[in-house]
Motif scaffolding. Structure first.
Motif, PDB file in Angstrom:
ATOM      1  N   VAL A   1      74.193  43.104  90.766  1.00 44.30           N
ATOM      2  CA  VAL A   1      73.417  43.080  89.520  1.00 44.30           C
ATOM      3  C   VAL A   1      73.141  41.639  89.098  1.00 44.30           C
ATOM      4  O   VAL A   1      72.016  41.270  88.757  1.00 44.30           O
ATOM      5  CB  VAL A   1      74.172  43.827  88.393  1.00 44.30           C
ATOM      6  CG1 VAL A   1      73.440  43.653  87.064  1.00 44.30           C
ATOM      7  CG2 VAL A   1      74.308  45.288  88.735  1.00 44.30           C
ATOM      8  N   VAL A   2      74.179  40.815  89.120  1.00 41.85           N
ATOM      9  CA  VAL A   2      74.079  39.449  88.609  1.00 41.85           C
ATOM     10  C   VAL A   2      73.213  38.570  89.501  1.00 41.85           C
ATOM     11  O   VAL A   2      72.332  37.845  89.013  1.00 41.85           O
ATOM     12  CB  VAL A   2      75.483  38.837  88.443  1.00 41.85           C
ATOM     13  CG1 VAL A   2      75.388  37.369  88.040  1.00 41.85           C
ATOM     14  CG2 VAL A   2      76.281  39.622  87.411  1.00 41.85           C
ATOM     15  N   CYS A   3      73.459  38.608  90.805  1.00 42.29           N
ATOM     16  CA  CYS A   3      72.750  37.695  91.717  1.00 42.29           C
ATOM     17  C   CYS A   3      71.230  37.902  91.736  1.00 42.29           C
ATOM     18  O   CYS A   3      70.472  36.925  91.682  1.00 42.29           O
ATOM     19  CB  CYS A   3      73.335  37.806  93.126  1.00 42.29           C
ATOM     20  SG  CYS A   3      75.030  37.192  93.246  1.00 42.29           S
ATOM     21  N   PRO A   4      70.730  39.152  91.822  1.00 43.97           N
ATOM     22  CA  PRO A   4      69.277  39.317  91.766  1.00 43.97           C
ATOM     23  C   PRO A   4      68.668  38.813  90.461  1.00 43.97           C
ATOM     24  O   PRO A   4      67.575  38.229  90.452  1.00 43.97           O
ATOM     25  CB  PRO A   4      69.078  40.828  91.919  1.00 43.97           C
ATOM     26  CG  PRO A   4      70.295  41.314  92.595  1.00 43.97           C
ATOM     27  CD  PRO A   4      71.398  40.439  92.090  1.00 43.97           C
TER      28      PRO A   4
ATOM     29  N   GLY B   1      64.919  26.603  95.461  1.00 48.52           N
ATOM     30  CA  GLY B   1      66.043  25.767  95.879  1.00 48.52           C
ATOM     31  C   GLY B   1      67.141  25.700  94.836  1.00 48.52           C
ATOM     32  O   GLY B   1      68.315  25.961  95.131  1.00 48.52           O
ATOM     33  N   TRP B   2      66.774  25.369  93.606  1.00 57.35           N
ATOM     34  CA  TRP B   2      67.789  25.253  92.557  1.00 57.35           C
ATOM     35  C   TRP B   2      68.341  26.606  92.129  1.00 57.35           C
ATOM     36  O   TRP B   2      69.503  26.717  91.714  1.00 57.35           O
ATOM     37  CB  TRP B   2      67.233  24.489  91.363  1.00 57.35           C
ATOM     38  CG  TRP B   2      67.443  23.012  91.509  1.00 57.35           C
ATOM     39  CD1 TRP B   2      66.517  22.062  91.771  1.00 57.35           C
ATOM     40  CD2 TRP B   2      68.703  22.341  91.428  1.00 57.35           C
ATOM     41  NE1 TRP B   2      67.100  20.822  91.866  1.00 57.35           N
ATOM     42  CE2 TRP B   2      68.440  20.963  91.667  1.00 57.35           C
ATOM     43  CE3 TRP B   2      70.012  22.746  91.207  1.00 57.35           C
ATOM     44  CZ2 TRP B   2      69.455  20.002  91.660  1.00 57.35           C
ATOM     45  CZ3 TRP B   2      71.020  21.797  91.211  1.00 57.35           C
ATOM     46  CH2 TRP B   2      70.740  20.454  91.441  1.00 57.35           C
ATOM     47  N   ALA B   3      67.537  27.645  92.222  1.00 61.36           N
ATOM     48  CA  ALA B   3      68.039  28.986  91.911  1.00 61.36           C
ATOM     49  C   ALA B   3      69.162  29.366  92.873  1.00 61.36           C
ATOM     50  O   ALA B   3      70.194  29.910  92.461  1.00 61.36           O
ATOM     51  CB  ALA B   3      66.907  30.007  91.981  1.00 61.36           C
ATOM     52  N   VAL B   4      68.976  29.087  94.157  1.00 59.88           N
ATOM     53  CA  VAL B   4      70.011  29.394  95.150  1.00 59.88           C
ATOM     54  C   VAL B   4      71.224  28.489  94.950  1.00 59.88           C
ATOM     55  O   VAL B   4      72.372  28.927  95.128  1.00 59.88           O
ATOM     56  CB  VAL B   4      69.437  29.238  96.575  1.00 59.88           C
ATOM     57  CG1 VAL B   4      70.533  29.392  97.624  1.00 59.88           C
ATOM     58  CG2 VAL B   4      68.335  30.266  96.819  1.00 59.88           C
ATOM     59  N   ARG B   5      71.013  27.238  94.558  1.00 59.50           N
ATOM     60  CA  ARG B   5      72.151  26.334  94.313  1.00 59.50           C
ATOM     61  C   ARG B   5      72.987  26.815  93.141  1.00 59.50           C
ATOM     62  O   ARG B   5      74.229  26.764  93.181  1.00 59.50           O
ATOM     63  CB  ARG B   5      71.643  24.919  94.060  1.00 59.50           C
ATOM     64  CG  ARG B   5      71.063  24.243  95.291  1.00 59.50           C
ATOM     65  CD  ARG B   5      70.608  22.818  95.025  1.00 59.50           C
ATOM     66  NE  ARG B   5      69.683  22.407  96.075  1.00 59.50           N
ATOM     67  CZ  ARG B   5      68.401  22.127  95.887  1.00 59.50           C
ATOM     68  NH1 ARG B   5      67.891  22.178  94.667  1.00 59.50           N
ATOM     69  NH2 ARG B   5      67.640  21.778  96.899  1.00 59.50           N
TER      70      ARG B   5
ATOM     71  N   GLN C   1      65.762  36.145  90.058  1.00 58.62           N
ATOM     72  CA  GLN C   1      64.509  36.539  89.426  1.00 58.62           C
ATOM     73  C   GLN C   1      64.195  35.679  88.208  1.00 58.62           C
ATOM     74  O   GLN C   1      63.024  35.355  87.947  1.00 58.62           O
ATOM     75  CB  GLN C   1      64.570  38.014  89.009  1.00 58.62           C
ATOM     76  CG  GLN C   1      64.677  38.992  90.168  1.00 58.62           C
ATOM     77  CD  GLN C   1      63.350  39.188  90.886  1.00 58.62           C
ATOM     78  OE1 GLN C   1      62.385  38.497  90.627  1.00 58.62           O
ATOM     79  NE2 GLN C   1      63.316  40.134  91.804  1.00 58.62           N
ATOM     80  N   ARG C   2      65.215  35.303  87.446  1.00 62.01           N
ATOM     81  CA  ARG C   2      64.975  34.523  86.240  1.00 62.01           C
ATOM     82  C   ARG C   2      64.820  33.034  86.506  1.00 62.01           C
ATOM     83  O   ARG C   2      64.070  32.348  85.789  1.00 62.01           O
ATOM     84  CB  ARG C   2      66.129  34.753  85.244  1.00 62.01           C
ATOM     85  CG  ARG C   2      66.299  36.189  84.795  1.00 62.01           C
ATOM     86  CD  ARG C   2      65.063  36.701  84.066  1.00 62.01           C
ATOM     87  NE  ARG C   2      64.830  35.980  82.829  1.00 62.01           N
ATOM     88  CZ  ARG C   2      65.328  36.333  81.644  1.00 62.01           C
ATOM     89  NH1 ARG C   2      66.083  37.424  81.565  1.00 62.01           N
ATOM     90  NH2 ARG C   2      65.065  35.630  80.561  1.00 62.01           N
ATOM     91  N   LEU C   3      65.528  32.513  87.513  1.00 60.60           N
ATOM     92  CA  LEU C   3      65.527  31.071  87.726  1.00 60.60           C
ATOM     93  C   LEU C   3      64.422  30.580  88.664  1.00 60.60           C
ATOM     94  O   LEU C   3      63.952  29.449  88.521  1.00 60.60           O
ATOM     95  CB  LEU C   3      66.889  30.620  88.266  1.00 60.60           C
ATOM     96  CG  LEU C   3      68.067  30.698  87.298  1.00 60.60           C
ATOM     97  CD1 LEU C   3      69.324  30.139  87.956  1.00 60.60           C
ATOM     98  CD2 LEU C   3      67.771  29.918  86.022  1.00 60.60           C
ATOM     99  N   ILE C   4      64.038  31.406  89.637  1.00 56.29           N
ATOM    100  CA  ILE C   4      63.018  30.953  90.593  1.00 56.29           C
ATOM    101  C   ILE C   4      61.732  30.509  89.900  1.00 56.29           C
ATOM    102  O   ILE C   4      61.198  29.427  90.214  1.00 56.29           O
ATOM    103  CB  ILE C   4      62.741  32.041  91.645  1.00 56.29           C
ATOM    104  CG1 ILE C   4      63.923  32.153  92.618  1.00 56.29           C
ATOM    105  CG2 ILE C   4      61.464  31.723  92.430  1.00 56.29           C
ATOM    106  CD1 ILE C   4      63.794  33.266  93.643  1.00 56.29           C
ATOM    107  N   PRO C   5      61.174  31.270  88.932  1.00 53.06           N
ATOM    108  CA  PRO C   5      59.954  30.795  88.272  1.00 53.06           C
ATOM    109  C   PRO C   5      60.159  29.528  87.441  1.00 53.06           C
ATOM    110  O   PRO C   5      59.211  28.775  87.210  1.00 53.06           O
ATOM    111  CB  PRO C   5      59.556  31.974  87.364  1.00 53.06           C
ATOM    112  CG  PRO C   5      60.272  33.153  87.920  1.00 53.06           C
ATOM    113  CD  PRO C   5      61.544  32.616  88.477  1.00 53.06           C
TER     114      PRO C   5
END
Length: 461
Positions: free
Chosen positions: A186-189, A202-206, A193-197
């Motif tokens: 639940v948390v990771c998706p 790159g930073w979303a995955v970090r 979804q919120r950070l990529i835009p």
């Protein structure tokens, strides 16, 4: 997925025969080991395992989000089968290395495996954040190979260590720790979804990598190996249950003798029930993750509003927490008695709900119910193998079962990609029919295995 002892309530008469003649005079001591079945220290271990599964399976259960972003932004020139193979590699290495990792855990515990796996897992996510557009091999190496290897070094001992602290309540303990994978899913998706835009891929995955790092640090601190395995240095637990005190087996061959017994335990294949468990594992894992990988893409294909479709994977993993209630039932009625109907229901859901679904509501309903029932097999499979294994054999045997899961996962999701090769007119109906039929086939094998345990309908196994 170790030292899970045979559940007394599930034990068949044929399993009471010593597996090694030299251990016959020691089996009574081993079988009399007392398990805490609870307490602060035991539940802290389960909490650490919860966090370990949150960190590893949370990322794996998010692959539907990765798959969609890869296909549209990072790897637009790659086919759906190729992109699916990246996620399949995660599962292949996670399960495929389990026979060896489980055997190492049987011999040495989790002290080395967990820290090493934690380091590799975090490094793989950091490298993934640096992967370049259309450089497919980079995603295979970082997201597929490296993450899969790190995850298996964490996942296998995290699940197996429950057998050091719980016996009768083992299905419940494994169920509690398994909710970590759902919470992570639940948390990771949502993080992605919120950070990529806002900050980019790159930073979303970090950010997700730092979350994983924090969870795994706590796991390394809280997960403790309680029982000294019999196979290590020829020792057997005959002392205080919580002290890990052992005495050397008479005539024991020591550590070299333990390693000569093999990194992979194949003795389980003498038991027809174990063979059927492996066959069912292969068939079910061939299709089990297909809905998780493709439901978001299917929702977009059916033109479901993006505010809903992008969270459908998170919805599935949130609903999966409810499978803990089925683990409570497994403690009362028996592990296999819960697995069989759950898998049958999963196949019916695919054919009767997912196949005709066209809008947001039926897709979300299917995803929620499917996550609850299909995940029961993953959650309770180690407990079932524990019912067919003695303490020092469990790690190797559950590893053998996971190997079948690894091969099936490796070929299953790319097979699904072959159905959906045309993005304009994907063959989702054929994919759903294939998935549903495989589930029904797996349920038939499970029924046969259940009959071999006992023909009595209410027999607890």
């Amino acid at each position: 997925m170790a030292t899970l002892n045979t559940l007394p309530s599930m034990k068949n008469d044929e399993d009471t025969k010593p597996e090694h003649p030299r251990l016959s005079n020691l089996d009574s001591s081993a079988e009399s080991i007392e398990y805490p079945e609870g307490g602060l220290e035991a539940w802290l271990v389960i909490f650490g395992s919860f966090l370990a599964l949150f960190a590893t399976w949370g990322v794996i259960n998010s692959y539907g989000v990765f798959h969609d972003y890869y296909s549209t932004v990072l790897l637009p020139n790659s086919s759906s089968s190729t992109i699916s193979l990246i996620g399949a590699l995660q599962l292949f290495f996670l399960y495929g290395f389990s026979p060896v990792v489980g055997r190492i855990f049987d011999l040495y515990g989790s002290r080395i495996l967990l820290p090493l796996g934690s380091i590799i897992t975090v490094i793989s996510l950091m490298l993934l954040s640096l992967c370049q557009v259309n450089q497919t091999y980079q995603f295979f190496l970082a997201d597929g190979l490296l993450f899969g290897i790190g995850a298996t070094l964490v996942f296998t001992p995290a699940v197996a260590v429950a057998g050091h602290w719980f016996n009768k309540k083992r299905p419940l303990a494994i169920g509690v720790m398994a909710t970590g994978s759902s919470v992570g899913g639940v948390v990771c998706p949502i993080i992605l979804q919120r950070l990529i835009p806002k900050v980019g891929f790159g930073w979303a995955v970090r950010v997700m990598a730092f979350v994983v790092l924090g969870c795994l640090i706590l796991s390394c601190v809280t997960i403790k190996t309680r029982l000294l395995p019999r196979s290590r240095l020829g020792l057997v637990d005959v002392g205080a249950a919580g002290a890990g005190v052992g005495v050397r087996e008479a005539g024991g061959e020591g550590q070299k003798g333990a390693w000569r017994s093999g990194l992979v335990d194949l003795t389980g294949f003498k038991d027809p029930k174990f063979c059927l468990a492996c066959a069912a594992t292969f068939i079910l894992f061939y299709v089990l993750f297909i809905p998780f990988f493709y439901i978001e893409a299917y929702a977009k294909y059916r033109q479901v509003d993006s505010t809903i479709s992008q969270y459908v994977v998170a919805i599935m993993n949130g609903a999966a927490i409810l499978r803990l209630s089925l683990c409570f039932l497994a403690v009362k009625y028996g592990t296999v008695n819960i697995i069989v109907p759950s898998i049958l229901v999963s196949g019916i859901l695919v054919l009767a709900v997912w196949l005709p679904s066209r809008g947001a509501v039926p897709i979300a309903v299917f995803g929620s119910l499917y996550a609850i029932f299909s995940g029961v097999f993953i959650t309770l499979l180690p407990a079932w193998i524990g019912a067919m294994s003695t303490t020092e054999r469990f790690g190797g045997r559950v590893g053998c079962v996971w190997f079948f899961a690894a091969v099936a996962s490796l070929v299953g999701t790319p097979t699904a990609g072959a159905f959906v090769k045309d993005r304009e007119h994907p063959g989702y109906n054929s994919l759903m029919l294939f998935t549903g039929v495989m589930f029904l086939g797996g349920s038939v094998i499970l029924v046969i295995a259940r009959i071999l345990h006992s023909r009595r309908l209410w027999y607890k196994i």
